[in-house]
Design a protein around this motif. Sequence first.
Motif, PDB file in Angstrom:
ATOM      1  N   GLY A 144      -2.910  11.459   7.723  1.00  0.00           N
ATOM      2  CA  GLY A 144      -2.405  12.054   8.956  1.00  0.00           C
ATOM      3  C   GLY A 144      -0.906  12.315   8.981  1.00  0.00           C
ATOM      4  N   ILE A 145      -0.267  12.303   7.827  1.00  0.00           N
ATOM      5  CA  ILE A 145       1.185  12.513   7.757  1.00  0.00           C
ATOM      6  C   ILE A 145       1.438  13.964   7.343  1.00  0.00           C
ATOM      7  N   TRP A 155       1.223  19.213  -2.561  1.00  0.00           N
ATOM      8  CA  TRP A 155       0.711  18.749  -1.269  1.00  0.00           C
ATOM      9  C   TRP A 155      -0.768  19.054  -1.194  1.00  0.00           C
ATOM     10  N   ASP A 156      -1.557  18.028  -0.910  1.00  0.00           N
ATOM     11  CA  ASP A 156      -3.009  18.146  -0.848  1.00  0.00           C
ATOM     12  C   ASP A 156      -3.442  17.997   0.607  1.00  0.00           C
ATOM     13  N   GLU A 157      -4.026  19.041   1.153  1.00  0.00           N
ATOM     14  CA  GLU A 157      -4.471  19.027   2.554  1.00  0.00           C
ATOM     15  C   GLU A 157      -5.513  17.932   2.802  1.00  0.00           C
ATOM     16  N   SER A 158      -6.356  17.653   1.816  1.00  0.00           N
ATOM     17  CA  SER A 158      -7.377  16.614   2.020  1.00  0.00           C
ATOM     18  C   SER A 158      -6.734  15.227   2.122  1.00  0.00           C
ATOM     19  N   ALA A 159      -5.656  14.998   1.391  1.00  0.00           N
ATOM     20  CA  ALA A 159      -4.929  13.722   1.515  1.00  0.00           C
ATOM     21  C   ALA A 159      -4.289  13.633   2.899  1.00  0.00           C
ATOM     22  N   ASP A 200       0.862  -1.181   0.000  1.00  0.00           N
ATOM     23  CA  ASP A 200       0.000   0.000   0.000  1.00  0.00           C
ATOM     24  C   ASP A 200       0.899   1.232   0.000  1.00  0.00           C
ATOM     25  N   ILE A 201       0.452   2.246  -0.702  1.00  0.00           N
ATOM     26  CA  ILE A 201       1.232   3.477  -0.803  1.00  0.00           C
ATOM     27  C   ILE A 201       0.345   4.650  -0.415  1.00  0.00           C
ATOM     28  N   GLU A 202       0.840   5.465   0.497  1.00  0.00           N
ATOM     29  CA  GLU A 202       0.194   6.736   0.819  1.00  0.00           C
ATOM     30  C   GLU A 202       0.892   7.797  -0.022  1.00  0.00           C
ATOM     31  N   ALA A 203       0.144   8.825  -0.402  1.00  0.00           N
ATOM     32  CA  ALA A 203       0.689   9.818  -1.314  1.00  0.00           C
ATOM     33  C   ALA A 203       0.360  11.233  -0.873  1.00  0.00           C
ATOM     34  N   ARG A 254      -4.822   3.716  12.718  1.00  0.00           N
ATOM     35  CA  ARG A 254      -4.233   4.655  11.775  1.00  0.00           C
ATOM     36  C   ARG A 254      -4.485   4.215  10.341  1.00  0.00           C
ATOM     37  N   HIS A 255      -4.769   5.172   9.495  1.00  0.00           N
ATOM     38  CA  HIS A 255      -4.844   4.910   8.059  1.00  0.00           C
ATOM     39  C   HIS A 255      -3.439   5.136   7.518  1.00  0.00           C
ATOM     40  N   ARG A 256      -2.630   4.103   7.609  1.00  0.00           N
ATOM     41  CA  ARG A 256      -1.247   4.180   7.161  1.00  0.00           C
ATOM     42  C   ARG A 256      -0.968   2.986   6.265  1.00  0.00           C
ATOM     43  N   ALA A 257       0.137   3.047   5.549  1.00  0.00           N
ATOM     44  CA  ALA A 257       0.416   2.077   4.493  1.00  0.00           C
ATOM     45  C   ALA A 257       0.491   0.638   4.996  1.00  0.00           C
ATOM     46  N   SER A 258       1.241   0.369   6.050  1.00  0.00           N
ATOM     47  CA  SER A 258       1.363  -1.023   6.502  1.00  0.00           C
ATOM     48  C   SER A 258       0.066  -1.527   7.125  1.00  0.00           C
ATOM     49  N   SER A 259      -0.657  -0.655   7.813  1.00  0.00           N
ATOM     50  CA  SER A 259      -1.955  -1.051   8.376  1.00  0.00           C
ATOM     51  C   SER A 259      -2.945  -1.381   7.266  1.00  0.00           C
TER      52      SER A 259
END
Length: 165
Positions: free
Chosen positions: A55-56, A46-50, A8-11, A141-146
């Motif tokens: 949360g990064i 950088w997108d504030e909504s993302a 999974d990739i967060e962007a 957390r909504h994070r990549a490894s989770s």
Amino acid sequence: MIQPAIIDIEASGFGKGSYPIEVGLYLPDGRAYCTLIAPEPAWSHWDESAEKVHGIRRELLFDKGRRVRDVCHELNEKLRGQYVYCDAWAYDYVWLSKLFDAAEQVPLFQLKDIRDLLGECEQKLWHATRAAVELRLQLRRHRASSDARMLFETLLEARKHCTPD
């Protein structure tokens, strides 16, 4: 039945100019990997909504993020020769390509859509199964490894319900 590696990739955002900021894996043996990625000089979108979703903060990437070259090297070491599955192939492919292009490397693994692993039964149960897995795992957390782990567990659970005894 295949037990896949999940990525999974967060962007930084969802549109043009977005770039990967975190990559996470969940491997069939239960190991997880997650790292923040330091932005390249040309990566400024950088997108504030993302940010509200993952949360990064961008500042954290400069402080704790790893160089693209190091991240690509580690991904290749962990995933060499494998099919690696994701749930947002169109986005993840672009972000992974951007990451490897910036590092002047090529991935030694192949990115595939998790839907390629789903039969008709799993497809029908996917959303309900994912909701049940989210409740069971209680990942905060909504994070990549989770998110990678959530996909892995959802696939296994859906398969259990769809496999004849």
